[in-house]
Design a protein around this motif. Sequence first.
Motif, PDB file in Angstrom:
ATOM      1  N   PRO A  57       0.818  -1.210   0.000  1.00 13.06           N
ATOM      2  CA  PRO A  57       0.000   0.000   0.000  1.00 13.06           C
ATOM      3  C   PRO A  57       0.852   1.259   0.000  1.00 13.06           C
ATOM      4  O   PRO A  57       1.932   1.281   0.566  1.00 13.06           O
ATOM      5  CB  PRO A  57      -0.812  -0.130   1.290  1.00 13.06           C
ATOM      6  N   GLN A  58       0.359   2.277  -0.646  1.00  6.69           N
ATOM      7  CA  GLN A  58       1.108   3.517  -0.792  1.00  6.69           C
ATOM      8  C   GLN A  58       0.445   4.659  -0.044  1.00  6.69           C
ATOM      9  O   GLN A  58      -0.757   4.824  -0.114  1.00  6.69           O
ATOM     10  CB  GLN A  58       1.145   3.928  -2.281  1.00  6.69           C
ATOM     11  N   ALA A  59       1.228   5.451   0.646  1.00  8.39           N
ATOM     12  CA  ALA A  59       0.758   6.734   1.186  1.00  8.39           C
ATOM     13  C   ALA A  59       1.946   7.665   1.104  1.00  8.39           C
ATOM     14  O   ALA A  59       3.092   7.236   1.183  1.00  8.39           O
ATOM     15  CB  ALA A  59       0.303   6.567   2.629  1.00  8.39           C
ATOM     16  N   SER A  60       1.674   8.963   0.907  1.00  9.23           N
ATOM     17  CA  SER A  60       2.786   9.885   0.681  1.00  9.23           C
ATOM     18  C   SER A  60       3.594  10.132   1.946  1.00  9.23           C
ATOM     19  O   SER A  60       4.757  10.457   1.902  1.00  9.23           O
ATOM     20  CB  SER A  60       2.264  11.195   0.123  1.00  9.23           C
ATOM     21  N   LYS A  61       2.954   9.981   3.105  1.00  7.54           N
ATOM     22  CA  LYS A  61       3.649  10.242   4.374  1.00  7.54           C
ATOM     23  C   LYS A  61       3.339   9.110   5.341  1.00  7.54           C
ATOM     24  O   LYS A  61       2.400   8.357   5.145  1.00  7.54           O
ATOM     25  CB  LYS A  61       3.125  11.542   4.981  1.00  7.54           C
ATOM     26  N   SER A  62       4.119   9.055   6.418  1.00  9.15           N
ATOM     27  CA  SER A  62       3.875   7.985   7.389  1.00  9.15           C
ATOM     28  C   SER A  62       3.173   8.493   8.644  1.00  9.15           C
ATOM     29  O   SER A  62       2.912   7.723   9.563  1.00  9.15           O
ATOM     30  CB  SER A  62       5.185   7.307   7.757  1.00  9.15           C
ATOM     31  N   SER A  63       2.864   9.798   8.698  1.00  5.72           N
ATOM     32  CA  SER A  63       2.169  10.319   9.883  1.00  5.72           C
ATOM     33  C   SER A  63       1.286  11.499   9.488  1.00  5.72           C
ATOM     34  O   SER A  63       1.404  12.035   8.379  1.00  5.72           O
ATOM     35  CB  SER A  63       3.182  10.745  10.933  1.00  5.72           C
ATOM     36  N   ASP A  64       0.401  11.896  10.417  1.00  2.00           N
ATOM     37  CA  ASP A  64      -0.468  13.049  10.136  1.00  2.00           C
ATOM     38  C   ASP A  64       0.215  14.344  10.591  1.00  2.00           C
ATOM     39  O   ASP A  64       1.383  14.338  10.986  1.00  2.00           O
ATOM     40  CB  ASP A  64      -1.846  12.846  10.781  1.00  2.00           C
ATOM     41  N   GLU A  65      -0.520  15.457  10.560  1.00  2.00           N
ATOM     42  CA  GLU A  65       0.105  16.743  10.862  1.00  2.00           C
ATOM     43  C   GLU A  65       0.463  16.898  12.341  1.00  2.00           C
ATOM     44  O   GLU A  65       1.226  17.783  12.704  1.00  2.00           O
ATOM     45  CB  GLU A  65      -0.803  17.895  10.377  1.00  2.00           C
ATOM     46  N   LEU A  66      -0.055  15.993  13.192  1.00  2.00           N
ATOM     47  CA  LEU A  66       0.312  16.026  14.611  1.00  2.00           C
ATOM     48  C   LEU A  66       1.467  15.071  14.899  1.00  2.00           C
ATOM     49  O   LEU A  66       1.883  14.912  16.035  1.00  2.00           O
ATOM     50  CB  LEU A  66      -0.889  15.636  15.490  1.00  2.00           C
ATOM     51  N   GLY A  67       1.949  14.404  13.853  1.00  2.00           N
ATOM     52  CA  GLY A  67       3.040  13.436  14.038  1.00  2.00           C
ATOM     53  C   GLY A  67       2.531  12.054  14.417  1.00  2.00           C
ATOM     54  O   GLY A  67       3.320  11.162  14.739  1.00  2.00           O
ATOM     55  N   ASP A  68       1.214  11.851  14.387  1.00  2.00           N
ATOM     56  CA  ASP A  68       0.648  10.535  14.736  1.00  2.00           C
ATOM     57  C   ASP A  68       0.822   9.574  13.557  1.00  2.00           C
ATOM     58  O   ASP A  68       0.501   9.916  12.415  1.00  2.00           O
ATOM     59  CB  ASP A  68      -0.858  10.658  15.044  1.00  2.00           C
ATOM     60  N   LYS A  69       1.299   8.405  13.858  1.00  2.00           N
ATOM     61  CA  LYS A  69       1.613   7.403  12.811  1.00  2.00           C
ATOM     62  C   LYS A  69       0.358   6.851  12.133  1.00  2.00           C
ATOM     63  O   LYS A  69      -0.677   6.667  12.780  1.00  2.00           O
ATOM     64  CB  LYS A  69       2.351   6.221  13.436  1.00  2.00           C
ATOM     65  N   LEU A  70       0.490   6.561  10.857  1.00  2.00           N
ATOM     66  CA  LEU A  70      -0.612   5.922  10.126  1.00  2.00           C
ATOM     67  C   LEU A  70      -0.925   4.560  10.730  1.00  2.00           C
ATOM     68  O   LEU A  70      -0.022   3.830  11.126  1.00  2.00           O
ATOM     69  CB  LEU A  70      -0.238   5.702   8.655  1.00  2.00           C
ATOM     70  N   THR A  71      -2.194   4.222  10.784  1.00  2.00           N
ATOM     71  CA  THR A  71      -2.621   2.881  11.203  1.00  2.00           C
ATOM     72  C   THR A  71      -2.335   1.929  10.035  1.00  2.00           C
ATOM     73  O   THR A  71      -2.639   2.260   8.888  1.00  2.00           O
ATOM     74  CB  THR A  71      -4.125   2.900  11.530  1.00  2.00           C
ATOM     75  N   PRO A  72      -1.741   0.762  10.313  1.00  2.00           N
ATOM     76  CA  PRO A  72      -1.386  -0.137   9.193  1.00  2.00           C
ATOM     77  C   PRO A  72      -2.584  -0.482   8.302  1.00  2.00           C
ATOM     78  O   PRO A  72      -3.712  -0.611   8.783  1.00  2.00           O
ATOM     79  CB  PRO A  72      -0.856  -1.387   9.898  1.00  2.00           C
ATOM     80  N   PHE A  73      -2.304  -0.651   7.039  1.00  2.00           N
ATOM     81  CA  PHE A  73      -3.313  -0.972   6.027  1.00  2.00           C
ATOM     82  C   PHE A  73      -4.158  -2.178   6.432  1.00  2.00           C
ATOM     83  O   PHE A  73      -5.385  -2.175   6.312  1.00  2.00           O
ATOM     84  CB  PHE A  73      -2.578  -1.248   4.710  1.00  2.00           C
ATOM     85  N   ASP A  74      -3.492  -3.197   6.935  1.00  2.21           N
ATOM     86  CA  ASP A  74      -4.214  -4.417   7.312  1.00  2.21           C
ATOM     87  C   ASP A  74      -5.237  -4.156   8.406  1.00  2.21           C
ATOM     88  O   ASP A  74      -6.296  -4.781   8.426  1.00  2.21           O
ATOM     89  CB  ASP A  74      -3.207  -5.473   7.815  1.00  2.21           C
ATOM     90  N   THR A  75      -4.915  -3.288   9.331  1.00  2.00           N
ATOM     91  CA  THR A  75      -5.852  -2.974  10.415  1.00  2.00           C
ATOM     92  C   THR A  75      -7.001  -2.133   9.878  1.00  2.00           C
ATOM     93  O   THR A  75      -8.172  -2.397  10.179  1.00  2.00           O
ATOM     94  CB  THR A  75      -5.130  -2.195  11.542  1.00  2.00           C
ATOM     95  N   VAL A  76      -6.680  -1.145   9.063  1.00  2.00           N
ATOM     96  CA  VAL A  76      -7.723  -0.282   8.499  1.00  2.00           C
ATOM     97  C   VAL A  76      -8.732  -1.102   7.689  1.00  2.00           C
ATOM     98  O   VAL A  76      -9.914  -0.773   7.629  1.00  2.00           O
ATOM     99  CB  VAL A  76      -7.087   0.822   7.604  1.00  2.00           C
ATOM    100  N   THR A  77      -8.256  -2.196   7.112  1.00  2.00           N
ATOM    101  CA  THR A  77      -9.120  -2.982   6.228  1.00  2.00           C
ATOM    102  C   THR A  77      -9.647  -4.273   6.868  1.00  2.00           C
ATOM    103  O   THR A  77     -10.313  -5.057   6.200  1.00  2.00           O
ATOM    104  CB  THR A  77      -8.374  -3.327   4.917  1.00  2.00           C
ATOM    105  N   HIS A  78      -9.328  -4.488   8.151  1.00  2.00           N
ATOM    106  CA  HIS A  78      -9.836  -5.700   8.801  1.00  2.00           C
ATOM    107  C   HIS A  78     -10.419  -5.462  10.178  1.00  2.00           C
ATOM    108  O   HIS A  78     -10.586  -6.398  10.963  1.00  2.00           O
ATOM    109  CB  HIS A  78      -8.740  -6.778   8.863  1.00  2.00           C
ATOM    110  N   TYR A  79     -10.682  -4.206  10.496  1.00  2.00           N
ATOM    111  CA  TYR A  79     -11.304  -3.857  11.779  1.00  2.00           C
ATOM    112  C   TYR A  79     -12.318  -2.772  11.435  1.00  2.00           C
ATOM    113  O   TYR A  79     -11.993  -1.595  11.442  1.00  2.00           O
ATOM    114  CB  TYR A  79     -10.225  -3.347  12.738  1.00  2.00           C
ATOM    115  N   ASN A  80     -13.496  -3.205  11.014  1.00  2.00           N
ATOM    116  CA  ASN A  80     -14.432  -2.269  10.387  1.00  2.00           C
ATOM    117  C   ASN A  80     -15.798  -2.252  11.044  1.00  2.00           C
ATOM    118  O   ASN A  80     -16.286  -3.281  11.497  1.00  2.00           O
ATOM    119  CB  ASN A  80     -14.634  -2.635   8.910  1.00  2.00           C
TER     120      ASN A  80
END
Length: 316
Positions: A57-80
């Motif tokens: 999976p692709q994302a341009s950055k690894s964190s948001d503007e507060l420095g919080d890390k992206l939630t892994p793709f697998d979690t975003v797509t398997h905890y719904n």
Amino acid sequence: MEKIPASEITPEHLYLTRRQFMLGAGALALGTVLSACGVQAPAPTATPSNAGGVDAPQASKSSDELGDKLTPFDTVTHYNNFYEFSLDKEDVAPLAKDFKSSPWTIKVGGLVNKPQTFGMEDLLKFAQEERIYRLRCVEAWSMVIPWLGFPLSKLLAAVEPTSQAKYVRFETLLDSKQMPGQRDAYFKWPYAEGLRLDEAMHDLTILATGLYGKPLPPQDGAPLRLVVPWKYGFKSVKSIVKIDLVAEMPVSFWMTSAPSEYGFYANVNPEVSHPRWSQASERRIGELGRRKTLVYNGYAEQVAALYQGMDLRKYF
Ligand code: MTE
């Protein structure tokens, strides 16, 4: 991954009904429900075909503007949360894997000068941009997700709302053949949500067509869902087929399902507790411990002006 007790996430009467059912269904089933307080991460199931196959999976950055890390793709797509498929977050992805999200049309009408039915190919012509947003679920957990999409305001501008239009109402597909949860007669289907027109026109409000650089997988609301980052996640209605500009405040799925628990606004507010739990803190999925919930989910600077002078305890 720590799980939230089913009692915290399900409307109470429904939880009790389920629990009674499960109690009757024997010890194995009982374990399934009551072990929901366990700490085990869900085992990733097969990646759905339109969740991107084997590509990273692709994302341009690894964190948001507060420095919080992206939630892994697998979690975003398997905890719904997607009640049309299941009330169990880990069952949604496997149950939704064959959901047909193409071809797809979205009918936009109501109080507009130019009602139109858009195909997904029309909507993909709006420049797609990546927006990394925190998603704060009303159940007091959160994720950080790199969405792909475009501001809802662009679509609304194309249909030209009339001066009578004050709110926007959204509706999910109604198809109980594909969405087994819609056979549950307790709920009033289709899932519906609403925004005030100025909230809908706000630049933070997007219609998402993808995440992590890929088309939305079915479990996350393929092919098109709303994302309103300063509101609880339930406002982010999935698999939208209809958008209407209306004069009266729409009644949402959750206002109908549990009127004493859910209001129209649903702005993230650590000071206004849910009737059955506090909203002061949250569990960021993948982290140990809890974090303090930020007013408007951390987007106060951009959106607080929309609610100036309103009593947020009354309009929750
Ligand atoms: N949209 C529909 N149609 N049906 C649902 O049950 N659940 C909502 C929202 N949109 C829901 C929905 C809730 S409660 C949340 S928290 C988010 O979707 C979850 O989005 P995610 O599964 O992509 O994280």
